[in-house]
Enzyme design. Structure first.
Site, PDB file in Angstrom:
ATOM      1  N   ASP A 274     -18.978  -1.718  -2.462  1.00  0.00           N
ATOM      2  CA  ASP A 274     -19.167  -3.031  -1.717  1.00  0.00           C
ATOM      3  C   ASP A 274     -20.687  -3.191  -1.885  1.00  0.00           C
ATOM      4  O   ASP A 274     -21.592  -2.555  -1.855  1.00  0.00           O
ATOM      5  CB  ASP A 274     -19.187  -2.390   0.002  1.00  0.00           C
ATOM      6  CG  ASP A 274     -19.255  -3.348   0.816  1.00  0.00           C
ATOM      7  OD1 ASP A 274     -19.579  -4.781   0.452  1.00  0.00           O
ATOM      8  OD2 ASP A 274     -18.680  -3.261   1.790  1.00  0.00           O
ATOM      9  N   ASP A 334     -15.410 -10.687   5.553  1.00  0.00           N
ATOM     10  CA  ASP A 334     -14.645  -9.837   6.098  1.00  0.00           C
ATOM     11  C   ASP A 334     -13.650 -10.451   7.005  1.00  0.00           C
ATOM     12  O   ASP A 334     -13.978 -11.509   7.801  1.00  0.00           O
ATOM     13  CB  ASP A 334     -15.549  -9.060   6.986  1.00  0.00           C
ATOM     14  CG  ASP A 334     -16.470  -7.940   6.318  1.00  0.00           C
ATOM     15  OD1 ASP A 334     -16.358  -8.317   5.081  1.00  0.00           O
ATOM     16  OD2 ASP A 334     -16.953  -7.053   6.929  1.00  0.00           O
TER      17      ASP A 334
HETATM   18  C1  GLA Z   1     -18.641  -4.778   4.584  1.00  0.00           C
HETATM   19  C2  GLA Z   1     -17.196  -4.759   4.230  1.00  0.00           C
HETATM   20  C3  GLA Z   1     -16.244  -4.065   5.169  1.00  0.00           C
HETATM   21  C4  GLA Z   1     -16.705  -2.744   5.425  1.00  0.00           C
HETATM   22  C5  GLA Z   1     -18.199  -2.850   5.830  1.00  0.00           C
HETATM   23  C6  GLA Z   1     -18.704  -1.295   5.935  1.00  0.00           C
HETATM   24  O1  GLA Z   1     -18.787  -5.616   5.851  1.00  0.00           O
HETATM   25  O2  GLA Z   1     -16.601  -5.987   3.830  1.00  0.00           O
HETATM   26  O3  GLA Z   1     -14.902  -4.193   4.707  1.00  0.00           O
HETATM   27  O4  GLA Z   1     -16.543  -2.061   4.350  1.00  0.00           O
HETATM   28  O5  GLA Z   1     -18.842  -3.399   4.976  1.00  0.00           O
HETATM   29  O6  GLA Z   1     -20.001  -1.396   6.227  1.00  0.00           O
END
Ligand code: GLA
Length: 507
Positions: A274, A334
């Site tokens: 990420d 997200d």
């Molecule tokens: C980001 C990702 C999510 C999750 C969070 C965890 O927002 O897009 O899917 O993994 O981080 O902190």
């Protein structure tokens, strides 16, 4: 409240602020101005520290500033100060938080109202600080670009479960084991869900040799991997190319090879990687090289590890994600647990169809089915749309307590067979009129999947033009949610509000 608070710690604000929060900002010295740097800091029960900064500048009635999270800086908008009252907004237009506050001498109390349905109040106390927020680590040059060979994994879109959507920071060893138990006994594993993925918040500190330890929620990752494997499942984990993860845990920056080797030694089968705080060091244009570094490190371990790129669809990742060693790449910000979020993401994916292929998948984010924000019709749409898109099917709900109705959506084998079709060709939109959208996907053996979606809030009849979709009158057509065959004729299908009718046509 804890859940809301952990969601706030997420860097992707769309999902980070789905609740109502009350911020209490306290300063040490008497101040009538909101100007300054304010820190909220809390040691979490896993020993890690959550930090949220507000950098505010007051100019008479004008208030400007930024909310700084480990993985994201969010400008405040429309900030105004009247006497000792403040108002500002934060977050993207589709998920704006409206905040109001009052200065009380040394204290500033702010209440923010998010737009999400399950809004819960949370009290957060800030103090004035002079510390450098999220101090930037020394830059390490990314490698020069090359084209990595595929790792031979994910011939069909990965299927499994991930902890984030439901548990966020409240995930631990016992819960992961219980999820694996549930998947082994409730039909999820047998329907094809294979990966049990631990998302952010498992990380502890690095030791003197730089080896990253898991925190106290995960006392023994190797033992956990063994346990998950003993259930006929695979274990996934999460990290970041930046120094910090989105929830401000230790990332893999400068330790890529070491971490990849450790993941392999633990028996990890899947890595979600990420972007988060990497933006404080690298430009977006450098992403490919930065992801390639971990892609190479994973491949060098010799262990088959699915590589999932999570960078929210920046830099047209679908054009280079595979070359950096990725098996799947997030194409959007997200998802969160609402019709608006799910449908906006899902129905926007058509133009990316040609980038999906065996070993390389577009990832419009994990499923929200069973988390409470989607009706059963909307859950069917979510499952059908993701299957039409050849998207990874990564459940995100609490599988220990899933209802039979939700389970029947997640484990509909006919629908899963569309997702997992060996041809690996994703659906584009074939037709849209008003609230109705028809998507078609070519399947192996000359078959076709046809999904008729109703994005509107009223049930509608719809007459499918079979011939124009390439379906002959002799074709055998099966309705995959009603489990019934139907004739290829002019009779309309009735599509309920936010629902779908999904067919497989065999020539
Ligand atoms: C980001 C990702 C999510 C999750 C969070 C965890 O927002 O897009 O899917 O993994 O981080 O902190």
């Amino acid at each position: 409240m804890k859940k809301c608070y952990h969601r706030f710690a997420r860097t992707r604000l769309i999902a980070a602020l789905p609740c109502c929060a009350v911020f209490l900002i306290a300063s040490a010295a008497a101040q009538q101005s909101a100007s300054g740097l304010w820190l909220f800091s809390e040691t979490r029960n896993d020993g890690s520290v959550l930090e949220i900064y507000h950098r505010l500048t007051q100019n008479g009635p004008h208030l400007e500033g930024t909310v700084l999270l480990a993985g994201e800086d969010l400008p405040i908008r429309n900030g105004i100060v009247t006497d000792n009252r403040l108002k500002f907004e934060v977050g993207p237009p589709e998920n704006t938080w409206r905040c109001e506050g009052t200065l009380y001498g040394d204290n500033l109390e702010v209440t923010c109202q998010g737009s999400a349905p399950h809004a819960k109040p949370a009290l957060v106390k800030f103090h004035r600080t002079s510390a450098e927020p999220f101090a930037v680590a020394e830059r390490i040059e990314p490698p020069s670009l090359k084209e990595l060979l595929g790792n031979g994994l994910a011939k069909t879109p990965p299927m499994g479960w991930n902890s984030w959507n439901h548990f966020a920071g409240q995930i631990d060893d016992a819960t992961v084991r219980a999820i694996a138990d549930a998947m082994g006994s409730n039909g999820m594993r047998d329907a094809g869900y294979q990966y049990v993925n631990i998302d952010d918040t498992w990380e502890g500190q690095r030791d003197a040799k730089g080896i990253l330890r898991s925190n106290r929620k995960f006392p023994d990752m190797k033992a956990l991997a063994d346990y998950v494997h003993s259930k006929g499942l695979k274990l996934g984990i999460y990290s970041s190319p930046g120094p910090r993860t989105c929830a401000n845990y230790e990332g893999s920056y400068g330790h890529e090879v070491q971490d990849a080797q450790m993941f392999a030694a633990w028996g990890i089968d899947y890595l979600k990687y990420d972007w988060c705080s990497a933006f404080r060091i690298y430009k977006d244009e450098e992403m490919r090289a930065v992801y390639q570094k971990m892609g190479e490190a994973l491949q060098a371990t010799g262990r088959p590890i699915v590589f999932s790129l999570c960078q929210y669809g920046k830099q047209e990742v679908w054009k280079w994600g595979g070359l950096a060693g990725g098996n799947l790449w997030r194409t959007t910000d997200d998802i969160f647990d609402s019709w608006q979020s799910m449908s906006t993401i899902g129905f926007s994916q058509g133009p990316l169809a040609s980038y999906a292929a065996p070993g390389h998948w577009n990832d419009p984010d994990m499923l929200e089915i069973g988390n409470g924000g989607l009706s059963i019709q909307e859950s069917r749409t979510h499952m059908s749309l993701w299957s039409m898109l050849a998207a990874p099917l990564i459940a995100g709900n609490d599988l220990r307590s899933v209802s039979p109705e939700i389970l029947s959506v997640l484990t509909n084998r006919d629908v899963i067979a569309i997702d997992q079709d060996s041809l690996g060709k994703a659906a584009p939109r074939a037709f849209a009129k008003g609230d109705i959208e028809v998507w078609t996907r070519p399947l192996s053996g000359g078959a076709t999947a046809i999904a008729v979606f109703n994005r509107g809030s009223r049930s509608q009849p719809f007459k499918i033009q079979w011939e124009s979709l390439g379906i002959s009158r002799q074709a055998k057509v099966r309705d995959l949610w009603n489990h019934k065959d139907r004739m290829v004729d002019g009779s309309p299908v009735e599509v309920a509000a936010h629902d779908v009718v999904l067919f497989r046509a065999i020539p």
